[in-house]
Design a protein around this motif. Structure first.
Motif, mmCIF file in Angstrom:
data_model
loop_
_atom_site.group_PDB
_atom_site.id
_atom_site.type_symbol
_atom_site.label_atom_id
_atom_site.label_comp_id
_atom_site.label_asym_id
_atom_site.label_seq_id
_atom_site.Cartn_x
_atom_site.Cartn_y
_atom_site.Cartn_z
ATOM 1 N N ARG A 69 12.165 -6.138 -5.601
ATOM 2 C CA ARG A 69 12.091 -4.917 -4.792
ATOM 3 C C ARG A 69 11.994 -3.696 -5.698
ATOM 4 N NH1 ARG A 69 17.278 -6.749 -1.478
ATOM 5 N NH2 ARG A 69 17.467 -7.849 -3.471
ATOM 6 N N LEU A 87 2.815 -2.911 -7.828
ATOM 7 C CA LEU A 87 2.630 -3.787 -6.677
ATOM 8 C C LEU A 87 1.426 -4.699 -6.874
ATOM 9 C CD1 LEU A 87 3.385 -1.431 -3.647
ATOM 10 C CD2 LEU A 87 4.895 -3.080 -4.739
ATOM 11 N N ARG A 93 8.267 -5.996 -3.398
ATOM 12 C CA ARG A 93 8.088 -5.183 -2.197
ATOM 13 C C ARG A 93 8.582 -3.777 -2.511
ATOM 14 N NH1 ARG A 93 11.321 -6.042 1.572
ATOM 15 N NH2 ARG A 93 10.001 -5.721 3.388
ATOM 16 N N ASP A 152 6.376 -1.284 1.800
ATOM 17 C CA ASP A 152 6.542 -2.452 2.667
ATOM 18 C C ASP A 152 7.653 -2.235 3.685
ATOM 19 O OD1 ASP A 152 4.712 -4.535 1.303
ATOM 20 O OD2 ASP A 152 5.894 -3.740 -0.351
ATOM 21 N N GLU A 153 8.587 -1.360 3.326
ATOM 22 C CA GLU A 153 9.695 -1.046 4.240
ATOM 23 C C GLU A 153 10.008 0.435 4.136
ATOM 24 O OE1 GLU A 153 14.382 -2.285 5.086
ATOM 25 O OE2 GLU A 153 13.175 -3.420 3.645
#
Length: 332
Positions: A69, A87, A93, A152-153
């Motif tokens: 992450r 990435l 992510r 991604d989040e």
């Protein structure tokens, strides 16, 4: 420059170079989790940054694929710029606050409009646009070292990032940017502070466009918010990790009180533009005149002055009036 400095067990400070910047380096942080590693911030997109990051990973005995992450504290290019490259090369992510992602996709994706709006705002506030010369454009190069890449989040205040045996809590701290976050490890009493709490320098809080509202007011509220956290160690994005969160917050609050009084004193003689107020205020720890700063820093000083004036206006101490193509501030 050391590649990786262990500041807590399985937690490393990674200084990444900011070649050409007065800040010299930005600290990324590498934190071990049960499913791999978490990297907080990543520097701007440049070869020497990638070289430093890979050197740090080798020091720790891992590679890019071990990072699961990538958490971005805020959208500024020295924190987010290399995210797209990482990435693409790795298996991680990316996580970023919703508000800062909104800014990236609506503003940073259109650099020409972003610059046009900023320059129009500066001119409205009395800034000498002739200062924006080649030196200024070279300084801006650092802010072009990014690629727009979607997280991604999207994070919100209070969300947690699971490390397995403990967690990092997302603490939304708007001010430096509208979506700035810190990460709090309650078990280890440690705060990854991004650009929210720095020592000995003061974080830059500027008003670069009118729709920002009152970013300094938000920043001051955010300082009070983090001062309630029980953190023994602060891990900032610039400078060394330090102890004494409440002490440093108190110092920053006093600093801004003194700055606001300086702004009020500058208005005693009558209405002034934001640039004129900045010219009557000392800058940096050396307390130099605005004209002694490089053009890029002069521009930042004016937007910081405008942030102070917006905070004073929010408290009814000054009022803004537009006349003759400029905005003037005066005491109420």
């Amino acid at each position: 420059m050391d590649h990786a400095i262990e500041v807590l067990p399985d937690t490393y400070q990674i200084p990444l170079p900011l070649t050409g910047s007065a800040l010299r380096a930005i600290n990324a942080y590498l934190i071990k989790a049960d499913d791999g590693w978490v990297l907080v911030d990543c520097g701007w997109n440049a070869d020497d940054v990638m070289e430093a990051l890979q050197g740090a990973l080798r020091d720790v005995g891992i590679g890019l694929d071990d990072i699961r992450r990538l958490v971005i504290t805020h959208y500024h290019t020295d924190h987010y710029g290399m995210a797209g490259t990482l990435l693409r090369l790795g298996k991680m992510r990316m996580l970023m606050h919703r508000i800062d992602w909104l800014h990236v996709k609506t503003r940073m994706a259109d650099r020409e409009t972003l610059d046009h709006d900023l320059y129009g705002w500066l001119e409205l506030n009395g800034f000498d646009m002739a200062l924006l010369n080649d030196e200024h454009r070279q300084a801006l190069d650092g802010f072009l070292r990014y690629t727009v890449v979607e997280p991604d989040e999207q994070l919100e205040d209070g969300m947690t990032i699971d490390l397995g045996d403990r967690e990092l809590r997302v603490v939304w701290t708007p001010g430096h940017t509208a979506g700035h976050i810190c990460l709090f490890d309650a078990e280890r009493r440690a705060l990854v502070a991004g650009d929210h709490v720095l020592d000995p320098i003061s974080p830059s809080v500027g008003l670069s466009r009118p729709e920002q509202g009152n970013p300094l007011g938000e920043f001051l509220d955010s300082l009070h918010k983090v001062s309630k956290l029980e953190a023994d160690l602060v891990m900032p994005a610039h400078g060394r990790p330090f102890e004494g969160l409440q002490r440093r917050v108190a110092e920053l609050l006093v600093h801004h009180e003194l700055r606001e009084q300086t702004m009020l004193d500058a208005l005693v003689g009558g209405p002034q533009t934001g640039t004129q107020v900045a010219e009557k205020s000392p800058w940096t720890r050396r307390e130099v005149h605005l004209s002694e700063l490089p053009p890029f820093q002069q521009r930042m000083a004016v937007t910081e002055t405008l942030a102070h004036l917006a905070e004073l206006e929010a408290h009814g101490k000054v009022q803004a009036r537009r006349r003759n193509g400029h905005i003037y501030f005066e005491l109420t």
